[in-house]
Structures are given as structure tokens and as C-alpha cells.
Design an enzyme around this catalytic site. Structure first.
Site, PDB file in Angstrom:
ATOM      1  N   THR A 132     -20.317  15.982 -24.274  1.00 39.19           N
ATOM      2  CA  THR A 132     -20.889  14.815 -24.938  1.00 39.19           C
ATOM      3  C   THR A 132     -20.213  14.595 -26.292  1.00 39.19           C
ATOM      4  O   THR A 132     -19.782  13.479 -26.609  1.00 39.19           O
ATOM      5  CB  THR A 132     -22.419  15.006 -25.118  1.00 39.19           C
TER       6      THR A 132
ATOM      7  N   TYR B 131     -27.940  16.704 -27.154  1.00 40.67           N
ATOM      8  CA  TYR B 131     -27.204  15.557 -27.684  1.00 40.67           C
ATOM      9  C   TYR B 131     -27.187  14.380 -26.700  1.00 40.67           C
ATOM     10  O   TYR B 131     -26.993  13.244 -27.100  1.00 40.67           O
ATOM     11  CB  TYR B 131     -25.739  15.951 -27.932  1.00 40.67           C
ATOM     12  N   GLY B 132     -27.343  14.707 -25.411  1.00 40.45           N
ATOM     13  CA  GLY B 132     -27.083  13.723 -24.357  1.00 40.45           C
ATOM     14  C   GLY B 132     -27.917  12.455 -24.440  1.00 40.45           C
ATOM     15  O   GLY B 132     -27.543  11.426 -23.893  1.00 40.45           O
TER      16      GLY B 132
ATOM     17  N   CYS C 274     -20.947  18.911 -18.123  1.00 47.38           N
ATOM     18  CA  CYS C 274     -21.793  19.260 -19.266  1.00 47.38           C
ATOM     19  C   CYS C 274     -21.761  20.774 -19.304  1.00 47.38           C
ATOM     20  O   CYS C 274     -21.997  21.429 -18.275  1.00 47.38           O
ATOM     21  CB  CYS C 274     -23.215  18.754 -19.062  1.00 47.38           C
ATOM     22  N   THR C 275     -21.462  21.330 -20.467  1.00 49.64           N
ATOM     23  CA  THR C 275     -21.235  22.781 -20.507  1.00 49.64           C
ATOM     24  C   THR C 275     -22.528  23.581 -20.293  1.00 49.64           C
ATOM     25  O   THR C 275     -22.470  24.787 -20.084  1.00 49.64           O
ATOM     26  CB  THR C 275     -20.554  23.198 -21.826  1.00 49.64           C
TER      27      THR C 275
ATOM     28  N   ASP D  12     -21.060  23.709 -29.778  1.00 55.15           N
ATOM     29  CA  ASP D  12     -21.834  22.956 -28.775  1.00 55.15           C
ATOM     30  C   ASP D  12     -23.162  22.550 -29.388  1.00 55.15           C
ATOM     31  O   ASP D  12     -23.580  23.086 -30.413  1.00 55.15           O
ATOM     32  CB  ASP D  12     -22.081  23.821 -27.520  1.00 55.15           C
ATOM     33  N   SER D  13     -23.834  21.628 -28.718  1.00 53.49           N
ATOM     34  CA  SER D  13     -25.166  21.215 -29.181  1.00 53.49           C
ATOM     35  C   SER D  13     -26.152  22.382 -29.108  1.00 53.49           C
ATOM     36  O   SER D  13     -27.142  22.394 -29.822  1.00 53.49           O
ATOM     37  CB  SER D  13     -25.677  20.062 -28.311  1.00 53.49           C
TER      38      SER D  13
ATOM     39  N   CYS E 157     -18.388  21.013 -25.729  1.00 52.77           N
ATOM     40  CA  CYS E 157     -19.479  20.103 -25.397  1.00 52.77           C
ATOM     41  C   CYS E 157     -18.843  18.807 -24.907  1.00 52.77           C
ATOM     42  O   CYS E 157     -18.081  18.169 -25.657  1.00 52.77           O
ATOM     43  CB  CYS E 157     -20.311  19.850 -26.660  1.00 52.77           C
TER      44      CYS E 157
END
Ligand code: DGL
Length: 286
Positions: free
Chosen positions: A76, A43-44, A209-210, A11-12, A74
């Protein structure tokens, strides 16, 4: 055969830990290698080109660390990068490795149809009652990608999907902003969406969105009680269990779950421990 090769979870930042928590609970016999790109989160608001490049680099790192299967935890990264990764790059460079995302299981749950259309849904996914109208709250890039409405409507044209971006929310969660600030951002996104449906609020909502399950309580409070929240971590964990049953060679076997970050390990560990309510120790990426 692949005994000892961990399953990579990417994930980000912290968000994927919500998915990892559900994976560890449902699949306690597997072990995972978590990677958070905290140095580049969120990241969004990044460009699709940046998101693709960072996601590819993260997957490559997890492959180099022996993972044969990587889950992009993630939305995104999944919405922007997964198809491109799977369609060209993976087959050319890593034909025996697999990358999965968190979108397909949600699309299956929302549409009541399997991703490929070739097998019937099984287990709780098949029993879950499909909602006729769904709200998706996600990052700006996930919303702009149009992936949720496109993929759900392609399989279930009668489902009405409306989405609302929550710009800045994932970043605010990463930075551990006060609860009141998070609640205000969520209130603003939910009321914008609900005003578009004054007579019939959505039957279900997806936190696409996680990071958002970490503030699920605020979403619940801001949405009408009749709108049920579909849990992405549960849905994804169930889907991964099914996938590993069909591909037992990709199972990791037992081992210790480890946590890597591109950010500052001490700070990231402190925040993650607070979010998860249990000790989590991140180390720096090699
Ligand atoms: N947790 C990620 C997602 O599911 C990314 C959030 C972000 O970094 O903006 O979309």
C-alpha cells in the site's frame, strides 16, 4: 564505508515481517532495522494523503536512525507513496539515500521484464515461467491505485491481470481475529474473483499485501490447485540481493536486527512472536 548502517524495513504493522523473514534468510550477513507503524495500521483503508504523510515520516525516522537504504515492505505504501517520494522529496532532501518498494520486483517476476527495461532479468527471476493470467489480492488502496495491472501490462501486454480488494483483512490479521473469521474473508474475496473467470481460473496469484502471507494457507485452500501462489517475500529478497550486489556501498554489514513500533511494544511483540513462531522484541520508536 556504510558498515554499521542498518537497512530500514518499513510496514504499517506486522506484514513487513514476512518480507524481513525472507531477507534475513537470504542475506544473513546484513542487518535490518524494522519499523511497524502499528499505531496507524491498517493503511489499506486510509486516504492516499495520510498514507503518503505517514510513509514519509517513517522513512525520515529510519534515515535519522542511520539507515541509508529503506525498503517499504508494504504494498500500500509502495503503490501510493513511493514514486512521489523518489521523484521529488528524496532528491531534494536526501540525495545520497535510497528508498525501494515491494512492487517493482513483483512486476518484474510477473512480466518477465526488468523494471527499467535496460537489463535482462537474472537468476530465478529469469528462469521463472511467466503466467498468462494472474490474480492479485491486496488492500483497497493498492487495488485502487491500479499499480499492479498498469505496471505489468506496460511491460507484458499479453498478461491478463485481475485484482480483488480484501477490505479489512490486514486489520483483522493485525488484531489477531480467529482463523475462521480470516478464512471467511478470504473465501469471499477469492470466490468473487473466481466467479469472473468461470472457465479459466488464473494461472498464478499474488498476495499483494505483505500481511497476507501470514494467512497464505487460507488463500491456498480457497484457490483452485492449478493456481500457483507467487511468494512476494522470496521474490523481494532475491531482488534486494541483486540490488545490493550492484550497490555494495548500501550493504549494512553484520549486526543485530532491531524492531521498532509506533504502537504498544508489549502487545506488538506478543503478536509478532506468535505469527513468526520465534521471539521478536519490539521497542517504542524514539
Ligand atoms: N502490509 C501492507 C501492504 O502490503 C499494508 C496493509 C494495511 O496496513 O492495510 O499492503
Amino acid at each position: 564505508m556504510s558498515q554499521g548502517a542498518p537497512i530500514g524495513v518499513f510496514d504499517s504493522g506486522h506484514g513487513g515481517l514476512t518480507i524481513l523473514g525472507a531477507l534475513s534468510q537470504r542475506l544473513p550477513w546484513e542487518h535490518f532495522l524494522y519499523l511497524g507503524d502499528h499505531a496507524a495500521a491498517p493503511y489499506g483503508e486510509r486516504t492516499p494523503r495520510e498514507i503518503y504523510a505517514r510513509t514519509q515520516a517513517a522513512v525520515e525516522l529510519l534515515f535519522a536512525l542511520n539507515c541509508r537504504l529503506v525498503l517499504l515492505a508494504c504494498n500500500t505504501a509502495t503503490a501510493v507513496a513511493l514514486r512521489r517520494l523518489q521523484q521529488g522529496w528524496l532528491a531534494r532532501h536526501y540525495p545520497d539515500r535510497r528508498v525501494l518498494g515491494v512492487l517493482a520486483p513483483m512486476v518484474e517476476a510477473l512480466s518477465g521484464k526488468s523494471w527499467t527495461g535496460s537489463q535482462p532479468l537474472r537468476g530465478a527471476l529469469a528462469r521463472r515461467q511467466a503466467a498468462k493470467s494472474v490474480a492479485v489480492f491486496a488492500t483497497r488502496r493498492t487495488v485502487e491505485s491500479g499499480a499492479y495491472p498498469r505496471e505489468v501490462v506496460a511491460r507484458a501486454p499479453a498478461v491478463l491481470i485481475d485484482q480483488e480488494a480484501c477490505p479489512g483483512l490486514a486489520g483483522a490479521i493485525e488484531r489477531d481475529l480467529p482463523d475462521s473469521a480470516l478464512a471467511a474473508m478470504i473465501e469471499s474475496a477469492t470466490s468473487t474473483l473466481l466467479t469472473r473467470h468461470p472457465d479459466a481460473p488464473p494461472e498464478a496469484a499474488v498476495l499483494g499485501c505483505t500481511h497476507f502471507p501470514l494467512v497464505a494457507g487460507h488463500f491456498k485452500a480457497a484457490l483452485p490447485p492449478s493456481t500457483r501462489l507467487l511468494s512476494q517475500p522470496q521474490v523481494v529478497a532475491e531482488a534486494l540481493q541483486g540490488y545490493l550486489a550492484r550497490h555494495p556501498d548500501l550493504s549494512s554489514g553484520p549486526g543485530e536486527t532491531r524492531y521498532l513500533t509506533t504502537g504498544r511494544p508489549a502487545l506488538v511483540s506478543q503478536l509478532a512472536t506468535r505469527f513468526l513462531g520465534g521471539p521478536v522484541r519490539f521497542t517504542a520508536v524514539p
